[in-house]
Design an enzyme around this catalytic site. Structure first.
Site, PDB file in Angstrom:
ATOM      1  N   LYS A  17       0.839  -1.208   0.000  1.00 34.75           N
ATOM      2  CA  LYS A  17       0.000   0.000   0.000  1.00 34.75           C
ATOM      3  C   LYS A  17       0.876   1.261   0.000  1.00 34.75           C
ATOM      4  O   LYS A  17       0.658   2.173  -0.787  1.00 34.75           O
ATOM      5  CB  LYS A  17      -0.931   0.014   1.223  1.00 34.75           C
ATOM      6  CG  LYS A  17      -1.832  -1.218   1.323  1.00 34.75           C
ATOM      7  CD  LYS A  17      -2.755  -1.152   2.523  1.00 34.75           C
ATOM      8  CE  LYS A  17      -2.064  -1.217   3.865  1.00 34.75           C
ATOM      9  NZ  LYS A  17      -1.382  -2.492   4.166  1.00 34.75           N
ATOM     10  N   ARG A  92      -9.589   1.199   9.077  1.00 37.57           N
ATOM     11  CA  ARG A  92      -9.105  -0.166   9.222  1.00 37.57           C
ATOM     12  C   ARG A  92     -10.162  -1.082   9.821  1.00 37.57           C
ATOM     13  O   ARG A  92      -9.926  -2.268   9.984  1.00 37.57           O
ATOM     14  CB  ARG A  92      -7.917  -0.162  10.174  1.00 37.57           C
ATOM     15  CG  ARG A  92      -6.600  -0.335   9.478  1.00 37.57           C
ATOM     16  CD  ARG A  92      -5.540  -0.240  10.532  1.00 37.57           C
ATOM     17  NE  ARG A  92      -4.411  -1.041  10.186  1.00 37.57           N
ATOM     18  CZ  ARG A  92      -3.361  -0.558   9.528  1.00 37.57           C
ATOM     19  NH1 ARG A  92      -3.327   0.675   9.113  1.00 37.57           N
ATOM     20  NH2 ARG A  92      -2.341  -1.349   9.285  1.00 37.57           N
ATOM     21  N   ARG A 128      11.823  -5.721   4.537  1.00 42.17           N
ATOM     22  CA  ARG A 128      11.566  -4.284   4.368  1.00 42.17           C
ATOM     23  C   ARG A 128      12.520  -3.427   5.214  1.00 42.17           C
ATOM     24  O   ARG A 128      12.810  -3.716   6.361  1.00 42.17           O
ATOM     25  CB  ARG A 128      10.132  -3.957   4.777  1.00 42.17           C
ATOM     26  CG  ARG A 128       9.889  -2.461   4.798  1.00 42.17           C
ATOM     27  CD  ARG A 128       8.452  -2.086   4.855  1.00 42.17           C
ATOM     28  NE  ARG A 128       7.757  -2.668   5.977  1.00 42.17           N
ATOM     29  CZ  ARG A 128       6.451  -2.558   6.162  1.00 42.17           C
ATOM     30  NH1 ARG A 128       5.718  -1.937   5.284  1.00 42.17           N
ATOM     31  NH2 ARG A 128       5.880  -3.105   7.200  1.00 42.17           N
ATOM     32  N   ARG A 161      11.524  -1.778  10.698  1.00 43.11           N
ATOM     33  CA  ARG A 161      10.455  -1.421  11.629  1.00 43.11           C
ATOM     34  C   ARG A 161      10.348  -2.466  12.734  1.00 43.11           C
ATOM     35  O   ARG A 161      10.472  -3.656  12.467  1.00 43.11           O
ATOM     36  CB  ARG A 161       9.121  -1.372  10.865  1.00 43.11           C
ATOM     37  CG  ARG A 161       8.802  -0.001  10.354  1.00 43.11           C
ATOM     38  CD  ARG A 161       7.662   0.028   9.395  1.00 43.11           C
ATOM     39  NE  ARG A 161       6.423  -0.609   9.833  1.00 43.11           N
ATOM     40  CZ  ARG A 161       5.290  -0.530   9.147  1.00 43.11           C
ATOM     41  NH1 ARG A 161       5.239   0.129   8.006  1.00 43.11           N
ATOM     42  NH2 ARG A 161       4.207  -1.127   9.571  1.00 43.11           N
ATOM     43  N   ARG A 172      -0.373  -8.903  13.505  1.00 48.37           N
ATOM     44  CA  ARG A 172      -0.945  -7.914  12.576  1.00 48.37           C
ATOM     45  C   ARG A 172      -1.882  -8.607  11.576  1.00 48.37           C
ATOM     46  O   ARG A 172      -2.917  -8.065  11.208  1.00 48.37           O
ATOM     47  CB  ARG A 172       0.172  -7.164  11.842  1.00 48.37           C
ATOM     48  CG  ARG A 172       0.853  -6.150  12.761  1.00 48.37           C
ATOM     49  CD  ARG A 172       2.186  -5.685  12.238  1.00 48.37           C
ATOM     50  NE  ARG A 172       2.088  -4.970  10.987  1.00 48.37           N
ATOM     51  CZ  ARG A 172       3.114  -4.800  10.152  1.00 48.37           C
ATOM     52  NH1 ARG A 172       4.302  -5.314  10.455  1.00 48.37           N
ATOM     53  NH2 ARG A 172       2.964  -4.128   9.044  1.00 48.37           N
TER      54      ARG A 172
HETATM   55  P1  AP5 Z   1       4.830  -1.589   1.740  1.00 45.96           P
HETATM   56  O1  AP5 Z   1       4.511  -0.750   0.563  1.00 45.96           O
HETATM   57  O2  AP5 Z   1       5.559  -0.967   2.877  1.00 45.96           O
HETATM   58  O3  AP5 Z   1       3.516  -2.337   2.260  1.00 45.96           O
HETATM   59  P2  AP5 Z   1       2.288  -1.802   3.119  1.00 45.96           P
HETATM   60  O4  AP5 Z   1       1.069  -2.459   2.599  1.00 45.96           O
HETATM   61  O5  AP5 Z   1       2.289  -0.316   3.178  1.00 45.96           O
HETATM   62  O6  AP5 Z   1       2.665  -2.448   4.503  1.00 45.96           O
HETATM   63  P3  AP5 Z   1       2.546  -1.910   5.979  1.00 45.96           P
HETATM   64  O7  AP5 Z   1       3.240  -2.948   6.824  1.00 45.96           O
HETATM   65  O8  AP5 Z   1       3.028  -0.493   6.117  1.00 45.96           O
HETATM   66  O9  AP5 Z   1       1.046  -1.935   6.224  1.00 45.96           O
HETATM   67  P4  AP5 Z   1       0.336  -1.983   7.538  1.00 45.96           P
HETATM   68  O10 AP5 Z   1      -1.032  -1.643   7.115  1.00 45.96           O
HETATM   69  O11 AP5 Z   1       0.478  -3.208   8.331  1.00 45.96           O
HETATM   70  O12 AP5 Z   1       1.120  -0.880   8.431  1.00 45.96           O
HETATM   71  P5  AP5 Z   1       0.873   0.659   8.763  1.00 45.96           P
HETATM   72  O13 AP5 Z   1       2.138   1.362   8.643  1.00 45.96           O
HETATM   73  O14 AP5 Z   1      -0.317   1.183   8.054  1.00 45.96           O
HETATM   74  O15 AP5 Z   1       5.641  -2.874   1.208  1.00 45.96           O
HETATM   75  C1  AP5 Z   1       6.155  -3.862   2.077  1.00 45.96           C
HETATM   76  C2  AP5 Z   1       7.513  -4.367   1.525  1.00 45.96           C
HETATM   77  O16 AP5 Z   1       7.307  -5.042   0.287  1.00 45.96           O
HETATM   78  C3  AP5 Z   1       8.532  -3.243   1.221  1.00 45.96           C
HETATM   79  O17 AP5 Z   1       9.810  -3.708   1.522  1.00 45.96           O
HETATM   80  C4  AP5 Z   1       8.382  -2.989  -0.284  1.00 45.96           C
HETATM   81  O18 AP5 Z   1       9.590  -2.512  -0.872  1.00 45.96           O
HETATM   82  C5  AP5 Z   1       7.996  -4.375  -0.804  1.00 45.96           C
HETATM   83  N1  AP5 Z   1       7.047  -4.324  -1.916  1.00 45.96           N
HETATM   84  C6  AP5 Z   1       5.955  -3.529  -2.030  1.00 45.96           C
HETATM   85  N2  AP5 Z   1       5.272  -3.806  -3.157  1.00 45.96           N
HETATM   86  C7  AP5 Z   1       5.935  -4.822  -3.765  1.00 45.96           C
HETATM   87  C8  AP5 Z   1       5.715  -5.577  -4.960  1.00 45.96           C
HETATM   88  N3  AP5 Z   1       4.671  -5.327  -5.760  1.00 45.96           N
HETATM   89  N4  AP5 Z   1       6.604  -6.551  -5.278  1.00 45.96           N
HETATM   90  C9  AP5 Z   1       7.672  -6.791  -4.473  1.00 45.96           C
HETATM   91  N5  AP5 Z   1       7.935  -6.106  -3.335  1.00 45.96           N
HETATM   92  C10 AP5 Z   1       7.073  -5.150  -2.974  1.00 45.96           C
HETATM   93  O19 AP5 Z   1       0.448   0.560  10.304  1.00 45.96           O
HETATM   94  C11 AP5 Z   1       1.381   0.184  11.296  1.00 45.96           C
HETATM   95  C12 AP5 Z   1       0.694   0.164  12.662  1.00 45.96           C
HETATM   96  O20 AP5 Z   1       0.185   1.480  12.972  1.00 45.96           O
HETATM   97  C13 AP5 Z   1      -0.533  -0.746  12.757  1.00 45.96           C
HETATM   98  O21 AP5 Z   1      -0.171  -2.077  13.045  1.00 45.96           O
HETATM   99  C14 AP5 Z   1      -1.304  -0.073  13.922  1.00 45.96           C
HETATM  100  O22 AP5 Z   1      -0.750  -0.392  15.169  1.00 45.96           O
HETATM  101  C15 AP5 Z   1      -1.057   1.408  13.657  1.00 45.96           C
HETATM  102  N6  AP5 Z   1      -2.113   1.970  12.793  1.00 45.96           N
HETATM  103  C16 AP5 Z   1      -1.956   2.444  11.520  1.00 45.96           C
HETATM  104  N7  AP5 Z   1      -3.143   2.849  11.018  1.00 45.96           N
HETATM  105  C17 AP5 Z   1      -4.059   2.628  11.986  1.00 45.96           C
HETATM  106  C18 AP5 Z   1      -5.462   2.816  12.070  1.00 45.96           C
HETATM  107  N8  AP5 Z   1      -6.170   3.311  11.044  1.00 45.96           N
HETATM  108  N9  AP5 Z   1      -6.084   2.474  13.212  1.00 45.96           N
HETATM  109  C19 AP5 Z   1      -5.408   1.995  14.270  1.00 45.96           C
HETATM  110  N10 AP5 Z   1      -4.078   1.762  14.258  1.00 45.96           N
HETATM  111  C20 AP5 Z   1      -3.408   2.083  13.132  1.00 45.96           C
END
Ligand code: AP5
Length: 232
Positions: A17, A92, A128, A161, A172
């Protein structure tokens, strides 16, 4: 992309994402609100929100709905109205979606679900790394930086991270299944919604996203034209 849109990116942890969000924001001049990124910045600053969020994020659980919704509300209301908005990581769950409805105004919601198989994701998350300064995302196996452990864009160090450790990743996933999947089910019925195949290379995923967004826009324009003709 029209200014009255909110594009919501959904998908499991590590689906890509954030990677797609970076490209979409550049191409379509959108305001990006990434709740994970905002929370990580608060942790770095040591703010009250950051201290509260740090422990919860470290367990792979969700920060309270009202807290995150307030962060998003302030950013949506604080920005100009001339740009569309891209939400990465919010809403979410169903409760956050209903909070969003309360402040989205007349903006229309478009939902993009990035689908990726679970075994692919595990490799992505453990590999990552991100830049401590500008937040740019890399992967040890899939998109390596030109210089080891250094950001191509700004030269700062790359780090892992805390919540990408295996045990936290499992939690997660559990939270995603319990909280986010029911939301996706609901969104697929209620809004303009499409799924993209996130198992492909980032550029191919991006192309699919753009094609589907373009198709939606064309359909919208055709509908608007029809209703104008009907009124004439
Ligand atoms: P990346 O693009 O970083 O993936 P992502 O989907 O953004 O993954 P996240 O882990 O950031 O999502 P998440 O929703 O769990 O975490 P968030 O930060 O929102 O890609 C991942 C890896 O793959 C990278 O190394 C990239 O280079 C590689 N890659 C990407 N695309 C690729 C492809 N097509 N092919 C090959 N490689 C690829 O949230 C973190 C924490 O914050 C949550 O757990 C929670 O505690 C809190 N939080 C955030 N939002 C909320 C909310 N709305 N409510 C409550 N708590 C929240």
């Amino acid at each position: 992309m029209k200014s009255n849109c909110i594009i919501v990116l959904v998908g499991p942890p590590g689906a890509g994402k954030g990677t797609q969000a970076e490209k979409l924001v550049e191409e379509f001049d959108l305001v990006l609100i990434s709740t994970g990124q905002v929370l990580r910045e608060e942790v770095k600053k040591g703010s009250i929100l950051g201290r509260e969020a740090n422990e919860i994020m470290g367990r792979g659980e969700l920060v309270p709905d009202v807290v995150v919704a307030e962060v998003v509300r302030q950013r949506i209301n604080g920005g100009g109205s001339s740009q569309g908005i891209l939400l990465d990581g919010f809403p979410r769950n169903l409760s956050q979606a209903s909070l969003l409805e309360g402040f989205q105004g007349d903006r229309r919601v478009i939902v993009i679900n990035v689908h990726v198989d679970e075994e692919v994701i595990l490799k992505r998350l453990t590999g990552r790394r991100h830049c401590v300064d500008c937040g740019r995302i890399y992967n040890l196996w899939l998109s390596t930086p030109q210089q080891k452990d250094r950001c191509d864009a700004c030269g700062a160090s790359l780090v892992q991270r805390d919540d990408d450790r295996r045990a936290v990743v499992q939690n997660r996933f559990r939270v995603y299944r319990e909280e986010t999947e029911p939301l996706i089910e609901e969104y697929s019925k209620k809004h303009q919604y499409f799924v993209v195949d996130g198992n492909q290379k980032p550029q191919a995923v991006y192309k699919e996203v753009c094609n589907k967004l373009e198709k939606l826009e064309l359909e919208e324009d055709a509908l608007a034209m029809k209703s104008k003709q009907g009124m004439a």
